[in-house]
Write an enzyme that holds these catalytic residues in place. Structure first.
Site: not given
Ligand code: AMP
Length: 189
Positions: A144, A127, A88, A13, A133
């Site tokens: 996740r 990654r 989400r 994404k 990370r």
């Molecule tokens: P991402 O980089 O989008 O995979 O997000 C990393 C982490 O941030 C996720 O595993 C969640 O802990 C938090 N996070 C990101 N976006 C959201 C969202 N829309 N709702 C809730 N938690 C989020």
């Protein structure tokens, strides 16, 4: 044009959102990037969300909706928004609809990047080795993915009912995925 890039973690994404920003001048709204920035700068919000993120769980709807609301106001009048990693949960999707309606807009298209779990796991392992990370470590990644299946995948029927989902094969090369997204965007909804 308001677009959601939808898919599990590591579906591609962010990569595709950044290209659309460069080529079309859209604004990318990645809640993951916003939360990581809050952590890096050591804000109170960053401290509050750190443990939740490191556990592979979702941050509260209230927090991420407030972040998106702030950005929509900041960029009012932009040619389009790409929502990356948001919404989400169904509650987030409903809040987004209400926020966009208050700006006389709505979601035009939801591009679903389809990638199977074994490919996601391989990408995340790569990654993690490259970027380190914390939430990409194998144990957290399993959580996740479980959060995606339990809380985020239920958004598919929400958007399917409104005829907004367009599926793209996310297992193809970055350029092929980009071309498939462009083809989707060339066809009016
Ligand atoms: P991402 O980089 O989008 O995979 O997000 C990393 C982490 O941030 C996720 O595993 C969640 O802990 C938090 N996070 C990101 N976006 C959201 C969202 N829309 N709702 C809730 N938690 C989020």
């Amino acid at each position: 044009m308001n677009l959601i890039l939808f898919g599990p973690p590591a579906a591609g994404k962010g990569t595709q959102a950044k290209r659309l920003v460069e080529e079309r001048g859209f604004i990318q709204l990645s809640t993951g990037d916003m939360l990581r920035a809050a952590r890096t700068s050591g804000t109170e919000l960053g401290l509050r969300v750190a443990a939740v993120m490191d556990a592979g769980s979702l941050v509260s709807d209230e927090i991420v909706i407030a972040l998106i609301e702030e950005q929509l106001q900041l960029h009012a009048g932009a040619p389009g928004f790409i929502f990356d990693g948001f919404p989400r949960t169904v509650a987030q999707a409903e809040a987004l609809d209400a926020l966009l309606a208050s700006h006389d807009g709505g979601i035009d298209c939801v591009i679903r990047l389809v990638v199977d779990d074994s490919q996601l796991t391989a990408r995340i392992a790569r990654r993690f080795a490259e970027q380190g990370r914390a939430d990409d470590n194998p144990e957290t990644f399993v959580k996740r993915l479980a959060a995606y299946n339990a809380q985020t995948a239920p958004l598919l029927p929400y958007y399917t009912a409104r005829g907004l989902i367009r599926e793209v094969d996310g297992m193809a090369s970055i350029d092929e995925v980009a071309a498939a997204i462009d083809a989707v965007l060339a066809v009016p909804a």
